[in-house]
Write an enzyme that holds these catalytic residues in place. Structure first.
Site, PDB file in Angstrom:
ATOM      1  N   CYS A  53      66.972   0.222  17.416  1.00 39.40           N
ATOM      2  CA  CYS A  53      66.944  -1.207  17.702  1.00 39.40           C
ATOM      3  C   CYS A  53      67.989  -1.902  16.821  1.00 39.40           C
ATOM      4  CB  CYS A  53      65.542  -1.762  17.416  1.00 39.40           C
ATOM      5  SG  CYS A  53      65.138  -1.860  15.661  1.00 39.40           S
ATOM      6  N   HIS A  93      59.775   1.323  11.168  1.00 36.93           N
ATOM      7  CA  HIS A  93      60.310   2.199  12.216  1.00 36.93           C
ATOM      8  C   HIS A  93      60.675   3.548  11.595  1.00 36.93           C
ATOM      9  CE1 HIS A  93      61.664  -1.219  15.146  1.00 36.93           C
ATOM     10  NE2 HIS A  93      60.437  -1.396  14.685  1.00 36.93           N
ATOM     11  N   GLU A 133      63.331   5.291  11.750  1.00 35.63           N
ATOM     12  CA  GLU A 133      64.657   5.298  11.135  1.00 35.63           C
ATOM     13  C   GLU A 133      64.631   4.671   9.744  1.00 35.63           C
ATOM     14  OE1 GLU A 133      63.724   4.159  14.179  1.00 35.63           O
ATOM     15  OE2 GLU A 133      65.511   3.773  15.391  1.00 35.63           O
ATOM     16  N   CYS A 184      67.320  -1.510  13.004  1.00 35.30           N
ATOM     17  CA  CYS A 184      67.614  -0.171  12.486  1.00 35.30           C
ATOM     18  C   CYS A 184      69.117   0.118  12.516  1.00 35.30           C
ATOM     19  CB  CYS A 184      66.834   0.882  13.266  1.00 35.30           C
ATOM     20  SG  CYS A 184      65.049   0.783  12.973  1.00 35.30           S
TER      21      CYS A 184
END
Length: 147
Positions: free
Chosen positions: A81, A51, A53, A84
């Site tokens: 999410c 991801h 992040e 993260c």
């Protein structure tokens, strides 16, 4: 000089062009200098943890030569999410700023609400909804083009 959310939006748009879900993130230090920026790379890396992040946090920590980002701000185009959000806690990020809310998959203001859990060791300052309409539009346009 573009603002952190503008940099994150540029990363999200670049991710969309690569066929990735358009999420972008940027880590800035206390002075506002960009330490790292990234977009999603889940498809390209065959890595569900890639991801934006996670990639930006890892790159910023590596650049600094340490695991903590205690004076840093993470700016991301979508509410993180749960995975993260937990990483944000572990990196000890000072401040999280995000654009669009994610009622289905978010882990900050929705879903697991990681920072509100009693098991959370560090909760950053959170600012949600920055340029929410624009951040949300990037995602909606991406998915509309695939339907």
């Amino acid at each position: 000089m573009p603002s952190p959310i503008e940099i994150a939006l540029a990363e999200a748009r670049a991710a969309a062009l690569r066929g990735e879900v358009p999420v972008g993130a940027v880590v800035t230090d206390a002075a506002g200098a960009v330490l790292a920026r990234a977009g999603n790379a889940v498809e390209a890396g065959h890595d569900p943890s890639a991801h934006a992040e996670m990639r930006a946090l890892r790159a910023a920590a590596q650049r600094r030569g340490g695991k903590l980002l205690a004076d840093c701000t993470l700016t991301v185009t979508l509410e993180p999410c749960p995975m993260c959000a937990q990483a944000i806690s572990f990196f000890r990020v000072k401040r999280l700023v995000f654009g669009a809310y994610d009622p289905k998959g978010g882990g900050v203001d929705h879903g697991a609400r990681i920072f509100a859990a009693s098991s959370c060791h560090h909760a950053p300052e959170v600012v949600g909804g920055l340029r929410e309409a624009e951040c949300g539009a990037v995602l909606r346009e991406f998915f509309a083009a695939r339907r």
